[in-house]
Design an enzyme around this catalytic site. Structure first.
Site, short mmCIF file in Angstrom:
data_model
loop_
_atom_site.label_atom_id
_atom_site.label_comp_id
_atom_site.label_asym_id
_atom_site.label_seq_id
_atom_site.Cartn_x
_atom_site.Cartn_y
_atom_site.Cartn_z
N SER A 1 0.83 -1.21 0.00
CA SER A 1 0.00 0.00 0.00
C SER A 1 0.86 1.26 0.00
O SER A 1 2.02 1.25 0.40
CB SER A 1 -0.89 0.02 1.24
N1 SAH Z 1 -0.32 -5.54 3.97
C1 SAH Z 1 0.46 -5.74 2.77
C2 SAH Z 1 -0.27 -5.36 1.50
C3 SAH Z 1 -1.32 -6.29 1.23
S1 SAH Z 1 -1.93 -6.45 -0.40
C4 SAH Z 1 1.78 -5.03 2.82
O1 SAH Z 1 2.04 -4.31 3.79
O2 SAH Z 1 2.57 -5.22 1.91
C5 SAH Z 1 -3.17 -7.61 0.01
C6 SAH Z 1 -2.64 -8.97 0.36
O3 SAH Z 1 -3.73 -9.76 0.79
C7 SAH Z 1 -2.03 -9.70 -0.83
O4 SAH Z 1 -0.74 -10.12 -0.50
C8 SAH Z 1 -2.96 -10.88 -1.03
O5 SAH Z 1 -2.31 -12.04 -1.50
C9 SAH Z 1 -3.52 -11.08 0.36
N2 SAH Z 1 -4.81 -11.77 0.44
C10 SAH Z 1 -5.87 -11.66 -0.39
N3 SAH Z 1 -6.88 -12.42 0.04
C11 SAH Z 1 -6.46 -13.02 1.18
C12 SAH Z 1 -7.07 -13.92 2.09
N4 SAH Z 1 -8.31 -14.36 1.92
N5 SAH Z 1 -6.35 -14.32 3.15
C13 SAH Z 1 -5.08 -13.89 3.35
N6 SAH Z 1 -4.46 -13.05 2.51
C14 SAH Z 1 -5.13 -12.61 1.44
#
Ligand code: SAH
Length: 234
Positions: A85
């Site tokens: 993000s």
């Molecule tokens: N917090 C992260 C950014 C997240 S982007 C950072 O600081 O870099 C969103 C993330 O959620 C992605 O890596 C994606 O693979 C994950 N994601 C999506 N659906 C999910 C789920 N149901 N359970 C766990 N992770 C998930």
């Protein structure tokens, strides 16, 4: 004072004035500018959050080919179609969590591990769930190399939370859900806070703040528009 020691003292004073030796690291200067210009100048003012944003080396959480852009005011690709993000959004969501040193935090969506690292500086323990094994592995490696011992990452569908580790003082959902995940509400402690982007995939969502009062009542506030990648389901 000999000439050599006087010279030494002048060098040392100069280094302190510039914020001590690490200032020689050009990325530290960029990070300081990120905090001042992208975050504090907007509306994140909490000292602890600003310090945490200043302390975490964001360049370590982005792929090598994006390192030059690590302090840009934007999200960046991290592989598997996912993104880290925008720094301001991480800071704002962290501030909304109002983390205290004893807090136990759950994160849905480890991604790069950056948000987990920021939260880990402000809370006792972070449990973070990531659905993509390769991202979970990368985040584990990054966090271990930076010696974050209070982040635990698991591969799985975070939609159901992590019941064995809960209930949690704070929950941060870093992917967009189509509704507030009921399991996460159940795993939020009385007095706890959750931030979660809610809305359709690949469109604008609303960042929601869900609070559980000390007697277990829920209050939900819609804060501002955001754009997150969707919560994926197994
Ligand atoms: N917090 C992260 C950014 C997240 S982007 C950072 O600081 O870099 C969103 C993330 O959620 C992605 O890596 C994606 O693979 C994950 N994601 C999506 N659906 C999910 C789920 N149901 N359970 C766990 N992770 C998930």
């Amino acid at each position: 004072m000999t000439l050599a020691s006087r010279f030494g003292a002048v060098v040392l004073l100069g280094a302190l004035a510039a914020g001590a030796y690490p200032e020689q690291d050009p990325l530290l200067a960029k990070r300081r500018a990120m905090v001042a210009e992208q975050i504090a100048r907007r509306d994140v003012v909490g000292r602890r959050v600003l310090e945490a944003m200043h302390a975490v080396p964001r360049e370590r959480f982005v792929p090598a080919e994006w390192r030059h852009a690590a302090y840009d005011d934007s999200p960046l690709p991290i592989g598997d179609g996912q993104t880290i993000s925008q720094p301001y959004v991480v800071a704002k969501m962290t501030e909304l969590l109002a983390l205290r040193p004893d807090d136990v935090v759950f994160e849905l969506g480890t991604g790069s591990g950056y948000q987990a690292a920021v939260a880990a500086r402000l809370a006792a323990q972070v449990y973070s769930m990531e659905i993509h094994p390769s991202l979970a592995e990368g985040a584990r490696r990054t966090l271990a190399s930076l010696e974050y011992a209070n982040v635990t990452i698991r591969v799985g569908d975070g939609y159901f939370g992590w019941a064995e580790k809960g209930p949690f003082d704070a929950i941060v959902v870093t992917a967009a859900a189509t509704e507030i995940p009921p399991a996460l509400v159940a795993q939020l402690k009385n007095g706890g806070r959750m931030v979660v982007p809610v809305g359709p995939a690949f469109a604008t969502q609303r960042l929601m703040l869900v609070e559980k009062t000390p007697d277990g009542q829920l209050s939900t506030r819609s804060l501002f528009p955001v754009r997150f990648v969707p919560v994926l389901r197994e």
